[in-house]
Write an enzyme that holds these catalytic residues in place. Structure first.
Site, PDB file in Angstrom:
ATOM      1  N   LYS A 186      -7.309  50.367 -12.392  1.00 57.53           N
ATOM      2  CA  LYS A 186      -7.521  48.592 -13.036  1.00 57.53           C
ATOM      3  C   LYS A 186      -8.567  47.977 -12.273  1.00 57.53           C
ATOM      4  O   LYS A 186      -9.245  48.378 -11.876  1.00 57.53           O
ATOM      5  CB  LYS A 186      -5.947  47.879 -11.906  1.00 57.53           C
ATOM      6  CG  LYS A 186      -4.628  47.780 -12.086  1.00 57.53           C
ATOM      7  CD  LYS A 186      -3.690  47.496 -11.041  1.00 57.53           C
ATOM      8  CE  LYS A 186      -2.711  47.482 -10.743  1.00 57.53           C
ATOM      9  NZ  LYS A 186      -1.480  46.281  -9.485  1.00 57.53           N
ATOM     10  N   ARG A 219      10.420  37.744  -4.435  1.00 53.12           N
ATOM     11  CA  ARG A 219      10.334  36.351  -3.941  1.00 53.12           C
ATOM     12  C   ARG A 219      11.553  35.940  -4.913  1.00 53.12           C
ATOM     13  O   ARG A 219      11.907  35.391  -4.328  1.00 53.12           O
ATOM     14  CB  ARG A 219       8.978  35.864  -4.920  1.00 53.12           C
ATOM     15  CG  ARG A 219       7.844  36.522  -4.558  1.00 53.12           C
ATOM     16  CD  ARG A 219       6.727  36.429  -5.495  1.00 53.12           C
ATOM     17  NE  ARG A 219       6.836  37.680  -6.256  1.00 53.12           N
ATOM     18  CZ  ARG A 219       5.625  37.711  -6.627  1.00 53.12           C
ATOM     19  NH1 ARG A 219       4.881  37.191  -6.966  1.00 53.12           N
ATOM     20  NH2 ARG A 219       6.211  38.728  -7.226  1.00 53.12           N
ATOM     21  N   SER A 239      -0.231  36.514  -7.951  1.00 51.83           N
ATOM     22  CA  SER A 239      -1.068  36.903  -8.286  1.00 51.83           C
ATOM     23  C   SER A 239      -2.200  36.510  -9.570  1.00 51.83           C
ATOM     24  O   SER A 239      -2.561  36.525 -10.433  1.00 51.83           O
ATOM     25  CB  SER A 239      -2.056  37.692  -7.856  1.00 51.83           C
ATOM     26  OG  SER A 239      -1.835  37.748  -6.666  1.00 51.83           O
ATOM     27  N   HIS A 280       1.287  35.315  -0.163  1.00 48.27           N
ATOM     28  CA  HIS A 280       0.163  36.429   0.655  1.00 48.27           C
ATOM     29  C   HIS A 280       0.416  36.097   1.582  1.00 48.27           C
ATOM     30  O   HIS A 280       1.169  36.545   3.174  1.00 48.27           O
ATOM     31  CB  HIS A 280      -0.684  36.716  -0.082  1.00 48.27           C
ATOM     32  CG  HIS A 280      -0.450  37.703  -0.831  1.00 48.27           C
ATOM     33  ND1 HIS A 280      -1.811  37.309  -2.374  1.00 48.27           N
ATOM     34  CD2 HIS A 280       0.450  39.069  -1.485  1.00 48.27           C
ATOM     35  CE1 HIS A 280      -1.086  38.209  -2.804  1.00 48.27           C
ATOM     36  NE2 HIS A 280       0.395  39.082  -3.173  1.00 48.27           N
TER      37      HIS A 280
HETATM   38  O1  PNS Z   1       0.337  43.734  -4.947  1.00 50.89           O
HETATM   39  P1  PNS Z   1       0.784  45.070  -6.102  1.00 50.89           P
HETATM   40  O2  PNS Z   1      -0.650  45.265  -7.138  1.00 50.89           O
HETATM   41  O3  PNS Z   1       2.345  44.932  -6.363  1.00 50.89           O
HETATM   42  O4  PNS Z   1       0.632  46.249  -4.704  1.00 50.89           O
HETATM   43  C1  PNS Z   1       0.941  47.740  -4.876  1.00 50.89           C
HETATM   44  C2  PNS Z   1       1.098  48.464  -3.667  1.00 50.89           C
HETATM   45  C3  PNS Z   1      -0.577  48.515  -4.145  1.00 50.89           C
HETATM   46  C4  PNS Z   1       1.531  48.540  -2.715  1.00 50.89           C
HETATM   47  C5  PNS Z   1       0.744  49.993  -4.187  1.00 50.89           C
HETATM   48  O5  PNS Z   1       0.863  50.122  -6.115  1.00 50.89           O
HETATM   49  C6  PNS Z   1       0.524  50.627  -3.748  1.00 50.89           C
HETATM   50  O6  PNS Z   1       0.663  51.369  -2.643  1.00 50.89           O
HETATM   51  N1  PNS Z   1      -0.423  52.013  -4.270  1.00 50.89           N
HETATM   52  C7  PNS Z   1      -1.001  53.245  -3.319  1.00 50.89           C
HETATM   53  C8  PNS Z   1      -0.692  54.640  -4.150  1.00 50.89           C
HETATM   54  C9  PNS Z   1       0.811  54.926  -4.127  1.00 50.89           C
HETATM   55  O7  PNS Z   1       0.988  55.223  -2.856  1.00 50.89           O
HETATM   56  N2  PNS Z   1       1.798  54.832  -4.817  1.00 50.89           N
HETATM   57  C10 PNS Z   1       2.982  55.403  -4.747  1.00 50.89           C
HETATM   58  C11 PNS Z   1       4.252  53.789  -4.787  1.00 50.89           C
HETATM   59  S1  PNS Z   1       5.710  54.755  -4.629  1.00 50.89           S
END
Ligand code: PNS
Length: 187
Positions: free
Chosen positions: A43, A92, A130, A19
């Site tokens: 979560k 990645r 993570s 990150h």
């Molecule tokens: O680190 P992560 O868990 O891969 O991040 C995922 C994240 C936070 C980018 C994604 O879950 C997100 O944008 N969540 C907010 C809700 C949202 O907009 N959902 C639609 C995604 S297409």
């Protein structure tokens, strides 16, 4: 070309060296980079939102165009509220691509003006996530080099019994193999 403000959204539970690598790369190409930590009530994170905010603020204190914030709800709406025109995500390996493509296209459907930009972290972090860091740390395993030192310290504090148990087991194994070696030499 206009200057671009970008949002780097994620769970960051916990922040890893991957990150941080991506934040540093993003800070070089965007005028402003907001790291948005998802406040996710579904979560149950290992680190509270306050802890993740604190860790990321400490880790990025040297980057003057980087800001750390928390958000909830739709990411595209949050991006709009902070005037970000670009979303930064890390890829990645090929395995990340399918999920990231789906998310980028859904976000484009929700907000066509928001562009997703993918960047690759340094290859030495290409296997670091993570989720795996949490898994290794929960068994008291070493995470040195995978996460920044402040995060390693926080993991040790949070998972002290697991680390203690792991260290004791390691010591016991070392003692027993030492004793076996002595016995072998005496023969
Ligand atoms: O680190 P992560 O868990 O891969 O991040 C995922 C994240 C936070 C980018 C994604 O879950 C997100 O944008 N969540 C907010 C809700 C949202 O907009 N959902 C639609 C995604 S297409």
């Amino acid at each position: 070309m206009s200057k671009v403000s970008a949002l780097y959204p994620g769970s960051f539970d916990p922040p890893t060296n991957g990150h941080l690598d991506l934040i540093e790369r993003g800070a070089k190409i965007f005028e402003e980079l907001v790291v948005g930590i998802l406040r996710n009530s579904e979560k149950s994170p290992m680190f509270s939102l306050a802890e993740r905010l604190e860790m990321l603020k400490t880790l990025t204190a040297h980057l003057k165009n980087v800001r750390i914030e928390a958000f909830h709800g739709l990411m595209v709406e949050y991006a709009k509220s902070i005037d970000a025109t670009c979303v930064l995500r890390g890829i990645r390996a090929v395995s990340d691509y399918e999920y990231e493509l789906q998310m980028a296209l859904m976000n484009r459907k929700l907000e066509p003006t928001l562009e997703t930009v993918f960047m690759m972290p340094a290859d030495k972090y290409s296997y670091v996530s993570s989720r795996l860091v949490r898994e290794v740390a929960q068994i008291g395993g070493p995470v040195k080099g995978l996460v920044p030192e402040v995060v390693e310290q926080k993991l040790r504090e949070k998972l002290e019994p697991a680390y203690k148990f792991h260290d004791e087991m390691q010591e016991a194994t070392a003692r027993s193999s030492g004793a076996k070696e002595k016995k072998r030499k005496r023969k």
